[in-house]
Design a protein around this motif. Structure first.
Motif, PDB file in Angstrom:
ATOM      1  N   PHE A   1       0.819  -1.222   0.000  1.00 57.49           N
ATOM      2  CA  PHE A   1       0.000   0.000   0.000  1.00 57.49           C
ATOM      3  C   PHE A   1       0.855   1.276   0.000  1.00 57.49           C
ATOM      4  O   PHE A   1       0.551   2.239  -0.698  1.00 57.49           O
ATOM      5  CB  PHE A   1      -0.975  -0.018   1.197  1.00 57.49           C
ATOM      6  CG  PHE A   1      -0.348   0.293   2.530  1.00 57.49           C
ATOM      7  CD1 PHE A   1       0.292  -0.698   3.260  1.00 57.49           C
ATOM      8  CD2 PHE A   1      -0.387   1.579   3.047  1.00 57.49           C
ATOM      9  CE1 PHE A   1       0.869  -0.411   4.479  1.00 57.49           C
ATOM     10  CE2 PHE A   1       0.193   1.879   4.262  1.00 57.49           C
ATOM     11  CZ  PHE A   1       0.836   0.875   4.987  1.00 57.49           C
ATOM     12  N   ALA A   2       1.921   1.270   0.760  1.00 62.04           N
ATOM     13  CA  ALA A   2       2.761   2.477   0.845  1.00 62.04           C
ATOM     14  C   ALA A   2       3.475   2.736  -0.483  1.00 62.04           C
ATOM     15  O   ALA A   2       3.678   3.886  -0.883  1.00 62.04           O
ATOM     16  CB  ALA A   2       3.772   2.341   1.972  1.00 62.04           C
ATOM     17  N   CYS A   3       3.851   1.657  -1.177  1.00 59.63           N
ATOM     18  CA  CYS A   3       4.539   1.812  -2.464  1.00 59.63           C
ATOM     19  C   CYS A   3       3.557   2.292  -3.533  1.00 59.63           C
ATOM     20  O   CYS A   3       3.927   3.082  -4.404  1.00 59.63           O
ATOM     21  CB  CYS A   3       5.192   0.492  -2.875  1.00 59.63           C
ATOM     22  SG  CYS A   3       6.415  -0.099  -1.695  1.00 59.63           S
ATOM     23  N   GLU A   4       2.315   1.793  -3.458  1.00 55.62           N
ATOM     24  CA  GLU A   4       1.307   2.281  -4.410  1.00 55.62           C
ATOM     25  C   GLU A   4       1.060   3.772  -4.188  1.00 55.62           C
ATOM     26  O   GLU A   4       0.925   4.541  -5.128  1.00 55.62           O
ATOM     27  CB  GLU A   4       0.005   1.488  -4.244  1.00 55.62           C
ATOM     28  CG  GLU A   4       0.102   0.076  -4.814  1.00 55.62           C
ATOM     29  CD  GLU A   4      -1.252  -0.557  -5.004  1.00 55.62           C
ATOM     30  OE1 GLU A   4      -2.178  -0.218  -4.261  1.00 55.62           O
ATOM     31  OE2 GLU A   4      -1.360  -1.417  -5.903  1.00 55.62           O
TER      32      GLU A   4
ATOM     33  N   LEU B   1       3.240   5.912  -2.903  1.00 51.07           N
ATOM     34  CA  LEU B   1       4.428   6.669  -3.289  1.00 51.07           C
ATOM     35  C   LEU B   1       4.749   6.536  -4.778  1.00 51.07           C
ATOM     36  O   LEU B   1       5.495   7.335  -5.336  1.00 51.07           O
ATOM     37  CB  LEU B   1       5.643   6.182  -2.481  1.00 51.07           C
ATOM     38  CG  LEU B   1       5.622   6.491  -0.988  1.00 51.07           C
ATOM     39  CD1 LEU B   1       6.675   5.673  -0.257  1.00 51.07           C
ATOM     40  CD2 LEU B   1       5.841   7.984  -0.755  1.00 51.07           C
ATOM     41  N   GLY B   2       4.207   5.487  -5.395  1.00 53.42           N
ATOM     42  CA  GLY B   2       4.495   5.248  -6.804  1.00 53.42           C
ATOM     43  C   GLY B   2       5.778   4.483  -7.032  1.00 53.42           C
ATOM     44  O   GLY B   2       6.238   4.343  -8.170  1.00 53.42           O
ATOM     45  N   SER B   3       6.386   3.994  -5.968  1.00 52.63           N
ATOM     46  CA  SER B   3       7.655   3.269  -6.110  1.00 52.63           C
ATOM     47  C   SER B   3       7.990   2.557  -4.805  1.00 52.63           C
ATOM     48  O   SER B   3       7.465   2.914  -3.742  1.00 52.63           O
ATOM     49  CB  SER B   3       8.790   4.234  -6.449  1.00 52.63           C
ATOM     50  OG  SER B   3      10.037   3.552  -6.507  1.00 52.63           O
ATOM     51  N   VAL B   4       8.876   1.595  -4.898  1.00 55.15           N
ATOM     52  CA  VAL B   4       9.520   1.071  -3.694  1.00 55.15           C
ATOM     53  C   VAL B   4      10.621   2.053  -3.301  1.00 55.15           C
ATOM     54  O   VAL B   4      11.002   2.934  -4.082  1.00 55.15           O
ATOM     55  CB  VAL B   4      10.110  -0.341  -3.930  1.00 55.15           C
ATOM     56  CG1 VAL B   4       9.017  -1.331  -4.289  1.00 55.15           C
ATOM     57  CG2 VAL B   4      11.177  -0.315  -5.007  1.00 55.15           C
ATOM     58  N   LEU B   5      11.129   1.908  -2.077  1.00 58.40           N
ATOM     59  CA  LEU B   5      12.160   2.825  -1.571  1.00 58.40           C
ATOM     60  C   LEU B   5      13.456   2.078  -1.286  1.00 58.40           C
ATOM     61  O   LEU B   5      13.434   0.922  -0.840  1.00 58.40           O
ATOM     62  CB  LEU B   5      11.698   3.475  -0.257  1.00 58.40           C
ATOM     63  CG  LEU B   5      10.444   4.336  -0.305  1.00 58.40           C
ATOM     64  CD1 LEU B   5      10.153   4.883   1.092  1.00 58.40           C
ATOM     65  CD2 LEU B   5      10.606   5.469  -1.297  1.00 58.40           C
ATOM     66  N   VAL B   6      14.559   2.751  -1.515  1.00 61.29           N
ATOM     67  CA  VAL B   6      15.869   2.204  -1.133  1.00 61.29           C
ATOM     68  C   VAL B   6      15.917   2.093   0.395  1.00 61.29           C
ATOM     69  O   VAL B   6      15.473   3.005   1.108  1.00 61.29           O
ATOM     70  CB  VAL B   6      17.014   3.099  -1.646  1.00 61.29           C
ATOM     71  CG1 VAL B   6      18.364   2.625  -1.103  1.00 61.29           C
ATOM     72  CG2 VAL B   6      17.020   3.120  -3.169  1.00 61.29           C
ATOM     73  N   GLN B   7      16.439   0.982   0.882  1.00 62.39           N
ATOM     74  CA  GLN B   7      16.530   0.764   2.324  1.00 62.39           C
ATOM     75  C   GLN B   7      17.401   1.828   3.000  1.00 62.39           C
ATOM     76  O   GLN B   7      18.485   2.158   2.511  1.00 62.39           O
ATOM     77  CB  GLN B   7      17.151  -0.613   2.612  1.00 62.39           C
ATOM     78  CG  GLN B   7      16.352  -1.803   2.118  1.00 62.39           C
ATOM     79  CD  GLN B   7      16.842  -2.322   0.768  1.00 62.39           C
ATOM     80  OE1 GLN B   7      17.356  -1.571  -0.049  1.00 62.39           O
ATOM     81  NE2 GLN B   7      16.668  -3.607   0.551  1.00 62.39           N
ATOM     82  N   GLY B   8      16.929   2.286   4.162  1.00 64.15           N
ATOM     83  CA  GLY B   8      17.766   3.183   4.956  1.00 64.15           C
ATOM     84  C   GLY B   8      19.064   2.503   5.361  1.00 64.15           C
ATOM     85  O   GLY B   8      20.127   3.117   5.359  1.00 64.15           O
TER      86      GLY B   8
END
Lengths: 140, 163
Positions: free
Chosen positions: A46-49, A51-58
């Motif tokens: 849901f968070a990626c939808e 944001l429109g993308s996956v995120l690079v890991q911190g």
């Protein structure tokens, strides 16, 4: 030339380290550190939808900052990481440039140890520091 | 909801409580996998002979890698691979989670072949109100890793932010 207590100076810059993690690289990192948070690989999460993308890991950025410092130090050449840290203040996306940078802020002796404090950070293409941090090096 | 969030006495009572110990294995495969994930090209993280020539007793753990928690189905958390019984965070009901970053203190060199025992502790609870008025609930979690010689090898302090 190996980094030693004698040849570093306040104001020195560490050689920059460039990263451009692809989704495949991020999956490799997930496998290496055992963090399978869908935020970093599942575009239907849901968070990626949102944001429109996956995120690079911190943690990828933190580990890259560790590589920046360790590569500058070399191996067993006289200095080791005593302490390091970073905060995560922004997002990086797959296939985007991440540049790891660092400077020597302070060189000093304390409690019989030869120490250097570094400022370290990651920078995106707009110059935003998404993971600012610090490191303390102890020299023999 | 987050605007009225408070740290309760029940939450405060959890501060300082330690988890049972859990084993982290630092293996050659684990070091190589982590180094590959970061993108290291330095052979000391892959080739034992290169590592020994550089002065290490085995493949060195790259910075921020302290081994792999032993995974046991039903006893390990499926997303983060950490042991369920070592989750000492408090229940808060806030929907959003942010990785606030980490502080790592090194005391001993960590290499493949090491077995580390980790104990986690809820170090502190804090509230911070952002400029936009959102209350952030910050849990600082300490991970203390002790090596087989009984020496503390590394301590991590992770900030988990919920709002």
């Amino acid at each position: 030339m190996a980094v030693t207590w004698d040849n570093i100076n306040e104001g020195d810059s560490l050689p920059e380290l460039k990263k451009k993690p692809s989704l495949t690289q991020m999956v490799k990192f997930a496998a290496g550190n055992g963090d399978f948070n869908p935020l970093h690989h599942d575009f239907k999460y849901f968070a990626c939808e949102y944001l429109g993308s996956v995120l690079v890991q911190g943690h990828f950025r933190y580990a890259a900052l560790g590589e920046l410092v360790q590569t500058w130090l070399g191996h067993n050449q006289g200095g080791r990481i005593k302490k390091m840290s970073c905060q995560h203040r922004g997002m990086d996306f797959p296939d985007a440039d991440i540049t790891c940078k660092g400077t020597v802020d302070k060189k000093y002796e304390e409690n019989g140890e030869k120490l250097a404090d570094l400022t370290i950070w990651t920078e995106d293409n707009e110059g935003k520091q998404n993971s600012p941090g610090a490191a303390t090096i102890v020299f023999v | 909801m987050a605007e009225s969030f408070e740290i309760t006495d029940e939450m405060k009572a959890r501060v300082g409580v330690e988890s049972p110990p859990w084993t982290f294995e630092v293996t050659t495969t684990g070091v190589r996998a982590f180094a590959r994930g970061v993108g290291y090209t330095d052979p000391v993280y892959y080739d034992i002979e290169a590592a020994r020539k550089a002065g290490y007793r085995n493949l060195p753990a790259p910075p921020t890698f302290h081994g792999t928690p032993i995974y046991i189905p039903g006893k390990s958390e499926e997303t983060f691979s950490t042991p369920l019984e070592c989750d000492i965070t408090v229940d808060h009901g806030l929907p959003n989670t942010i990785d606030g970053g980490k502080v790592t203190e090194y005391y001993e060199q960590i290499c493949a072949g090491d077995t580390l025992t980790c104990v986690t502790k809820l170090a502190s609870l804090d509230l911070k109100v952002t400029g936009s008025g959102i209350t952030m609930f910050i849990q600082t979690i300490e991970f203390k890793f002790t090596n087989e010689d009984g020496k503390v090898a590394v301590i991590d302090r992770l900030k988990v932010i919920n709002h």
